[in-house]
Design an enzyme around this catalytic site. Structure first.
Site, PDB file in Angstrom:
ATOM      1  N   ASP A  24    -129.097 -84.630  33.065  1.00  0.00           N
ATOM      2  CA  ASP A  24    -129.890 -83.412  33.247  1.00  0.00           C
ATOM      3  C   ASP A  24    -129.517 -82.678  34.526  1.00  0.00           C
ATOM      4  O   ASP A  24    -130.169 -81.706  34.909  1.00  0.00           O
ATOM      5  CB  ASP A  24    -131.377 -83.777  33.290  1.00  0.00           C
ATOM      6  CG  ASP A  24    -131.698 -84.758  34.424  1.00  0.00           C
ATOM      7  OD1 ASP A  24    -130.996 -85.788  34.519  1.00  0.00           O
ATOM      8  OD2 ASP A  24    -132.640 -84.517  35.196  1.00  0.00           O
ATOM      9  N   HIS A  25    -128.456 -83.117  35.183  1.00  0.00           N
ATOM     10  CA  HIS A  25    -128.093 -82.600  36.501  1.00  0.00           C
ATOM     11  C   HIS A  25    -127.635 -81.142  36.478  1.00  0.00           C
ATOM     12  O   HIS A  25    -127.553 -80.500  37.521  1.00  0.00           O
ATOM     13  CB  HIS A  25    -126.988 -83.465  37.111  1.00  0.00           C
ATOM     14  CG  HIS A  25    -127.351 -84.906  37.236  1.00  0.00           C
ATOM     15  ND1 HIS A  25    -127.564 -85.720  36.133  1.00  0.00           N
ATOM     16  CD2 HIS A  25    -127.532 -85.696  38.318  1.00  0.00           C
ATOM     17  CE1 HIS A  25    -127.854 -86.939  36.540  1.00  0.00           C
ATOM     18  NE2 HIS A  25    -127.852 -86.950  37.856  1.00  0.00           N
ATOM     19  N   TYR A 143    -140.013 -91.603  42.196  1.00  0.00           N
ATOM     20  CA  TYR A 143    -139.233 -91.842  43.407  1.00  0.00           C
ATOM     21  C   TYR A 143    -140.140 -91.810  44.636  1.00  0.00           C
ATOM     22  O   TYR A 143    -141.107 -91.040  44.682  1.00  0.00           O
ATOM     23  CB  TYR A 143    -138.154 -90.778  43.568  1.00  0.00           C
ATOM     24  CG  TYR A 143    -137.040 -90.876  42.563  1.00  0.00           C
ATOM     25  CD1 TYR A 143    -135.919 -91.646  42.813  1.00  0.00           C
ATOM     26  CD2 TYR A 143    -137.107 -90.184  41.355  1.00  0.00           C
ATOM     27  CE1 TYR A 143    -134.880 -91.725  41.889  1.00  0.00           C
ATOM     28  CE2 TYR A 143    -136.081 -90.262  40.422  1.00  0.00           C
ATOM     29  CZ  TYR A 143    -134.974 -91.034  40.706  1.00  0.00           C
ATOM     30  OH  TYR A 143    -133.965 -91.108  39.787  1.00  0.00           O
ATOM     31  N   ALA A 144    -139.817 -92.628  45.621  1.00  0.00           N
ATOM     32  CA  ALA A 144    -140.514 -92.589  46.905  1.00  0.00           C
ATOM     33  C   ALA A 144    -139.790 -91.589  47.792  1.00  0.00           C
ATOM     34  O   ALA A 144    -138.741 -91.899  48.362  1.00  0.00           O
ATOM     35  CB  ALA A 144    -140.522 -93.979  47.541  1.00  0.00           C
ATOM     36  N   ARG A 145    -140.338 -90.385  47.888  1.00  0.00           N
ATOM     37  CA  ARG A 145    -139.673 -89.316  48.628  1.00  0.00           C
ATOM     38  C   ARG A 145    -140.709 -88.487  49.365  1.00  0.00           C
ATOM     39  O   ARG A 145    -141.595 -87.901  48.752  1.00  0.00           O
ATOM     40  CB  ARG A 145    -138.875 -88.412  47.686  1.00  0.00           C
ATOM     41  CG  ARG A 145    -137.639 -89.080  47.121  1.00  0.00           C
ATOM     42  CD  ARG A 145    -136.873 -88.139  46.223  1.00  0.00           C
ATOM     43  NE  ARG A 145    -135.671 -88.783  45.708  1.00  0.00           N
ATOM     44  CZ  ARG A 145    -134.926 -88.294  44.721  1.00  0.00           C
ATOM     45  NH1 ARG A 145    -135.270 -87.166  44.139  1.00  0.00           N
ATOM     46  NH2 ARG A 145    -133.855 -88.938  44.309  1.00  0.00           N
ATOM     47  N   LYS A 173    -138.561 -95.434  36.046  1.00  0.00           N
ATOM     48  CA  LYS A 173    -137.308 -95.439  36.795  1.00  0.00           C
ATOM     49  C   LYS A 173    -137.618 -95.208  38.270  1.00  0.00           C
ATOM     50  O   LYS A 173    -138.459 -94.374  38.614  1.00  0.00           O
ATOM     51  CB  LYS A 173    -136.405 -94.312  36.289  1.00  0.00           C
ATOM     52  CG  LYS A 173    -135.170 -94.045  37.155  1.00  0.00           C
ATOM     53  CD  LYS A 173    -134.391 -92.852  36.631  1.00  0.00           C
ATOM     54  CE  LYS A 173    -133.180 -92.536  37.493  1.00  0.00           C
ATOM     55  NZ  LYS A 173    -132.382 -91.415  36.952  1.00  0.00           N
ATOM     56  N   GLY A 199    -128.124 -94.160  42.520  1.00  0.00           N
ATOM     57  CA  GLY A 199    -127.942 -94.045  43.953  1.00  0.00           C
ATOM     58  C   GLY A 199    -126.509 -93.679  44.315  1.00  0.00           C
ATOM     59  O   GLY A 199    -125.773 -93.115  43.518  1.00  0.00           O
ATOM     60  N   GLY A 225    -126.992 -92.048  36.334  1.00  0.00           N
ATOM     61  CA  GLY A 225    -126.322 -90.827  35.958  1.00  0.00           C
ATOM     62  C   GLY A 225    -124.912 -90.675  36.479  1.00  0.00           C
ATOM     63  O   GLY A 225    -123.942 -91.080  35.850  1.00  0.00           O
ATOM     64  N   ARG A 226    -124.767 -90.093  37.678  1.00  0.00           N
ATOM     65  CA  ARG A 226    -123.440 -89.737  38.173  1.00  0.00           C
ATOM     66  C   ARG A 226    -122.530 -90.940  38.373  1.00  0.00           C
ATOM     67  O   ARG A 226    -121.307 -90.821  38.243  1.00  0.00           O
ATOM     68  CB  ARG A 226    -123.572 -88.930  39.474  1.00  0.00           C
ATOM     69  CG  ARG A 226    -124.021 -87.498  39.240  1.00  0.00           C
ATOM     70  CD  ARG A 226    -124.303 -86.768  40.520  1.00  0.00           C
ATOM     71  NE  ARG A 226    -125.537 -87.225  41.145  1.00  0.00           N
ATOM     72  CZ  ARG A 226    -126.003 -86.761  42.294  1.00  0.00           C
ATOM     73  NH1 ARG A 226    -125.318 -85.841  42.969  1.00  0.00           N
ATOM     74  NH2 ARG A 226    -127.138 -87.206  42.782  1.00  0.00           N
TER      75      ARG A 226
END
Length: 262
Positions: A24-25, A143-145, A173, A199, A225-226
């Site tokens: 989805d990037h 995510y922890a952000r 996730k 990551g 993903g990447r």
């Protein structure tokens, strides 16, 4: 869990383990390497062993026909890297739109600890209610952000995954804490299956070591993903990850079996 959710979870995983390749990037970064000819990339990663691929709904017609029987997840929020704040993820679709796009599940990203946390909590809670009406699984990317949050801190990650379960997600996730021992706390914080993000590790072997560590800690797989779709050989990298997740190989064995260089 309803029969519909159970059946659809089986379409995006294998015996309770999951190799998901999110792509989805494009909404965030544009047509980066691996996404211009997304049809070929989807064909490669699913031939390699990915259980499911994930995109925004507008790409669905480029997914079907190239996924070799794998599952399809529609992602329902997003932001851009050139906007005022990438953490400000906004809703991009509905459960009904995902179903029209042929999705087997939907996903939603929430930045726990960010200034947008409150709105994203409300949105994820509403989404899980909507999806439950249709028997559609929800993958929550928690995510922890935030300004006071370290993205690999196991305590913060534990809170993030528990939040996903509390809001009704079926899969979660999150980031990897860096080692098996600390990631055990993350997995023990929820009864939902926990998948790790890719990551930015140092090379293929380290990526696979992270997957192995997460699995040994009680994880259920990856949403990577990447690390996979931008690899020089996406098919082989997907195969290597699948060997760790589904066949319990260690990192070095998976690397060798997939014929990748260390």
């Amino acid at each position: 869990m309803t029969a519909g959710i159970t059946a659809r979870l089986q379409r995006i995983g294998t015996e309770g383990r999951y190799v998901v390749v999110p792509m989805d990037h494009g909404i965030t970064l544009g047509a980066v390497t691996g996404l211009k000819d997304i049809e070929s990339t989807i064909d490669a990663v699913t031939r390699g062993g990915a259980d499911a691929v994930l995109t925004q709904k507008g790409i669905a017609d480029r997914v079907h026909g190239n996924k070799n029987g794998a599952g399809y997840i529609a992602h329902l929020n997003g932001s851009t890297a050139i906007g005022p704040d990438e953490n400000d993820k906004r809703r991009t679709g509905s459960v009904e739109a995902a179903l029209r796009a042929g999705a087997d599940a939907v996903s939603f990203h929430i930045n726990v600890g960010s200034k947008y946390e409150r709105e994203q909590i409300e949105q994820l809670g509403a989404l899980t209610d909507e999806a439950a009406e249709y028997g559609l699984p929800v993958l929550a990317m928690t995510y922890a952000r935030g300004p006071d949050t370290e993205g690999d801190d196991p305590e913060a990650l534990g809170r993030a995954v528990r939040l996903g379960e509390e809001l009704g997600a079926d899969l979660i996730k999150t980031g990897y804490s860096g080692d098996r021992e600390s990631f055990e706390h993350v997995c023990e914080s929820t009864r939902c299956p926990v998948l790790i993000a890719g990551g930015s590790p140092d090379g293929d072997l380290q990526s696979l070591r992270d997957v192995r560590g997460a699995m040994d800690a009680g994880g259920a797989g990856v949403s990577m993903g990447r690390t996979i779709f931008q690899h020089d050989d996406p098919e082989r990298m997907a195969h290597a990850v699948a060997l760790v997740v589904h066949e319990d190989l260690d990192a070095a064995e998976a690397l060798e079996r997939a014929e990748l260089d260390a």
